[in-house]
Structure formats: structure tokens, C-alpha cells
Design a protein around this motif. Structure first.
Motif, mmCIF file in Angstrom:
data_model
loop_
_atom_site.group_PDB
_atom_site.id
_atom_site.type_symbol
_atom_site.label_atom_id
_atom_site.label_comp_id
_atom_site.label_asym_id
_atom_site.label_seq_id
_atom_site.Cartn_x
_atom_site.Cartn_y
_atom_site.Cartn_z
ATOM 1 N N SER A 52 58.989 27.803 45.448
ATOM 2 C CA SER A 52 58.166 28.605 44.988
ATOM 3 C C SER A 52 56.999 27.892 44.490
ATOM 4 O O SER A 52 55.689 28.236 44.639
ATOM 5 C CB SER A 52 58.718 29.450 43.746
ATOM 6 O OG SER A 52 59.733 30.162 44.429
ATOM 7 N N PHE A 53 57.239 26.552 43.775
ATOM 8 C CA PHE A 53 55.862 25.820 43.350
ATOM 9 C C PHE A 53 55.254 25.189 44.618
ATOM 10 O O PHE A 53 54.127 25.115 44.813
ATOM 11 C CB PHE A 53 56.401 24.619 42.491
ATOM 12 C CG PHE A 53 56.568 25.017 41.134
ATOM 13 C CD1 PHE A 53 55.490 25.706 40.540
ATOM 14 C CD2 PHE A 53 57.777 24.843 40.468
ATOM 15 C CE1 PHE A 53 55.571 26.187 39.092
ATOM 16 C CE2 PHE A 53 57.812 25.145 39.243
ATOM 17 C CZ PHE A 53 56.777 25.935 38.466
ATOM 18 N N ILE A 54 55.979 25.023 45.793
ATOM 19 C CA ILE A 54 55.439 24.563 47.169
ATOM 20 C C ILE A 54 54.403 25.573 47.518
ATOM 21 O O ILE A 54 53.147 25.336 47.870
ATOM 22 C CB ILE A 54 56.332 23.859 48.242
ATOM 23 C CG1 ILE A 54 57.279 23.040 47.600
ATOM 24 C CG2 ILE A 54 55.665 23.771 49.329
ATOM 25 C CD1 ILE A 54 58.386 22.603 48.657
ATOM 26 N N VAL A 55 55.117 26.553 47.790
ATOM 27 C CA VAL A 55 54.034 27.703 48.535
ATOM 28 C C VAL A 55 52.849 27.965 47.597
ATOM 29 O O VAL A 55 51.940 28.626 48.049
ATOM 30 C CB VAL A 55 54.799 29.114 48.795
ATOM 31 C CG1 VAL A 55 55.259 29.983 47.720
ATOM 32 C CG2 VAL A 55 54.248 29.820 49.918
ATOM 33 N N ARG A 56 53.033 28.084 46.274
ATOM 34 C CA ARG A 56 52.071 28.326 45.390
ATOM 35 C C ARG A 56 50.580 27.537 45.787
ATOM 36 O O ARG A 56 49.507 28.059 45.654
ATOM 37 C CB ARG A 56 52.247 27.957 43.913
ATOM 38 C CG ARG A 56 51.252 28.424 42.885
ATOM 39 C CD ARG A 56 51.609 27.804 41.555
ATOM 40 N NE ARG A 56 51.660 26.293 41.577
ATOM 41 C CZ ARG A 56 52.037 25.506 40.496
ATOM 42 N NH1 ARG A 56 52.122 26.180 39.250
ATOM 43 N NH2 ARG A 56 51.934 24.106 40.876
ATOM 44 N N ASP A 57 50.849 26.260 45.988
ATOM 45 C CA ASP A 57 49.790 25.478 46.539
ATOM 46 C C ASP A 57 49.457 25.781 48.126
ATOM 47 O O ASP A 57 48.337 24.972 48.332
ATOM 48 C CB ASP A 57 50.019 24.101 46.037
ATOM 49 C CG ASP A 57 50.170 23.944 44.748
ATOM 50 O OD1 ASP A 57 49.747 24.521 43.838
ATOM 51 O OD2 ASP A 57 51.058 22.926 44.254
ATOM 52 N N ARG A 58 49.988 26.445 48.783
ATOM 53 C CA ARG A 58 49.804 26.652 50.292
ATOM 54 C C ARG A 58 49.231 27.712 50.676
ATOM 55 O O ARG A 58 48.967 28.004 51.737
ATOM 56 C CB ARG A 58 51.072 26.323 51.032
ATOM 57 C CG ARG A 58 51.837 24.958 50.652
ATOM 58 C CD ARG A 58 51.090 23.803 50.640
ATOM 59 N NE ARG A 58 50.608 23.550 51.992
ATOM 60 C CZ ARG A 58 49.931 22.440 52.099
ATOM 61 N NH1 ARG A 58 49.345 21.619 51.036
ATOM 62 N NH2 ARG A 58 49.389 21.977 53.424
ATOM 63 N N ARG A 60 46.462 31.181 49.206
ATOM 64 C CA ARG A 60 45.823 32.059 48.295
ATOM 65 C C ARG A 60 46.219 33.511 48.140
ATOM 66 O O ARG A 60 45.427 34.337 47.151
ATOM 67 C CB ARG A 60 44.176 31.820 48.240
ATOM 68 C CG ARG A 60 43.842 30.380 48.229
ATOM 69 C CD ARG A 60 42.320 30.116 48.407
ATOM 70 N NE ARG A 60 41.699 28.936 48.214
ATOM 71 C CZ ARG A 60 41.632 28.303 47.278
ATOM 72 N NH1 ARG A 60 41.935 28.907 45.783
ATOM 73 N NH2 ARG A 60 41.327 27.131 46.859
ATOM 74 N N ASP A 61 47.110 33.763 48.810
ATOM 75 C CA ASP A 61 47.434 35.188 48.902
ATOM 76 C C ASP A 61 48.003 35.628 47.431
ATOM 77 O O ASP A 61 49.186 35.277 47.343
ATOM 78 C CB ASP A 61 48.696 35.678 49.965
ATOM 79 C CG ASP A 61 48.978 37.057 50.183
ATOM 80 O OD1 ASP A 61 48.326 37.799 50.880
ATOM 81 O OD2 ASP A 61 49.996 37.290 49.463
ATOM 82 N N GLU A 62 47.638 36.691 46.826
ATOM 83 C CA GLU A 62 47.965 36.875 45.489
ATOM 84 C C GLU A 62 49.606 37.619 45.746
ATOM 85 O O GLU A 62 50.440 37.427 44.523
ATOM 86 C CB GLU A 62 46.982 37.820 44.741
ATOM 87 C CG GLU A 62 45.925 37.228 44.252
ATOM 88 C CD GLU A 62 45.966 36.079 43.481
ATOM 89 O OE1 GLU A 62 47.349 36.170 42.573
ATOM 90 O OE2 GLU A 62 45.382 34.963 43.595
#
Length: 215
Positions: A52-58, A60-62
Motif C-alpha cells: 500500500s505504501f509502494i502504490v501510494r507513490d506510484r 495520483r489516482d485518489e
């Protein structure tokens, strides 16, 4: 939040336990389903938080970022509860001689529950090569998630987390059947309900992106 976790941990070691046959007033055995579930699900949850932390930075889809935040926050808190129970019970967080999922009757000691564990483990698929437990991503998949961006990252995250939730639901159902600690059974039942709801949500999110769950 800390007060709530502390109260839950205290309940797992006593408190209201006497109203449920007194089972929660005694610390679970080393290889019991209660201890095994807490150890294995803590590891399982940690990877969900990492993804989840990885995708947060990959991306910008809210919608995806909001889902990732919810999953990371929820599973980090639940992991804290389970590790807290192990500390309270005086049990180790890791056992070198305990194969993953053995508490469900898949090959290790069952702490007196082996007769039930085989039944609980029937709906657990085998872990894929390179994954520690069913539903968990491999190192290669995590590396790929950290390398893609935008829609590709969203789709891969949703697919990986769908697999992850399916494995987690099966584990939680096993604890709901086998665990003797009332607070832990309640937590497991809550995991099943919440993750099934998120599975439905993720299937819809994948469909909107022209994709589908794997397998």
C-alpha cells in the motif's frame, strides 16, 4: 487509538473471557491456532502495508490512494493488536520450526487442534513459488510494483491485493473456527467481513480500468 488497542489486548488475556467458558483467562499454547494465527497474520498484514505504501507513490489516482491508505492503516493497527497479544501471552513472534499455516493443520503441530485444522485449511490454495503464504506477493512482484506507474501500478496493486485478501480471508476464517480467545475470534470475523467487502470494491475498480483479478 492506543487506548483501544490496549483494551483489546487486555480483553484477549482475561477481562470478559470468563463469560466465554474461561478460555481467554489462560495464555494460548505455543503452537495453538491462537498463537499461530497471530504470528502468520502479522507477517501477512505487514506485506499488505508495504504494498500500500509502494502504490501510494506510484499513482495520483485518489480512489486507489484512498484504498491503499485504508488498508495500510487498518492492517497496521490489527498487526499491532496481534503482536501485543503475543507479548501478553509470553510467546515469541517468530518460531523457526513452525511452517507457515501449520496451525490450520497443513503440516505442523496443531496444539491439540489438528483434528479441526485439516477442515479449516481446505480452502487455502498453495502459496505460489517465492511467496511465504497463500495470497502473498513474491519479491519479484513487489519489485515490479515499485517500477511501474499510473494505471499499470493501479492494476497491479489491485490484482496483488485481491490475491492477498483472498489468502487473508481464508486464514481469518480458520481462526474464527479454531481460535479459542474470544477477542481474537472477533477480530478474525471482522477481517473476513471487511476484506470481502474490499474484494468486491477492488473487482469493480479493476473493471473500470479494463482489467480483472488474476486467476
Amino acid at each position: 487509538m492506543l487506548f483501544a488497542v490496549g483494551a483489546t489486548v487486555a480483553t484477549a488475556n482475561g477481562g470478559d473471557g470468563d463469560r466465554d467458558g474461561g478460555t481467554s483467562s489462560r495464555a494460548p499454547a505455543l503452537y495453538s491456532p491462537d498463537a499461530g494465527f497471530a504470528r502468520d497474520m502479522s507477517v501477512h498484514h505487514q506485506q499488505a502495508v508495504e504494498m500500500s505504501f509502494i502504490v501510494r507513490d506510484r499513482t495520483r489516482d485518489e480512489a486507489v490512494r484512498s484504498l491503499a491508505y485504508d488498508i495500510a492503516n487498518t492492517q497496521a493497527n490489527q498487526r499491532g493488536m496481534m503482536l501485543g497479544w503475543l507479548d501478553l501471552w509470553g510467546l515469541p513472534k517468530v518460531l523457526a520450526d513452525e511452517p507457515p499455516m501449520s496451525w490450520m493443520g497443513t503440516g505442523g503441530e496443531g496444539g491439540g487442534h489438528a483434528g479441526h485444522g485439516g477442515t479449516a485449511g481446505h480452502d487455502m490454495g498453495a502459496a505460489k513459488p517465492g511467496a511465504l503464504m497463500p495470497g502473498m506477493a513474491t519479491k519479484e512482484e513487489l519489485t515490479r510494483l515499485g517500477a511501474v506507474e499510473g494505471r499499470d501500478a493501479e492494476v497491479l496493486y489491485l490484482q496483488l491485493m485481491t490475491d492477498h485478501h483472498k489468502g487473508g480471508v481464508a486464514m481469518a476464517r480458520g481462526c474464527a473456527t479454531l481460535c479459542e480467545t474470544p477477542a481474537e475470534r472477533k477480530l478474525a470475523e471482522g477481517m473476513v467481513a471487511a476484506q470481502q467487502s474490499e474484494l468486491t470494491l477492488m473487482a469493480d475498480m479493476l473493471k473500470k480500468r479494463g482489467a480483472a483479478p488474476r486467476g
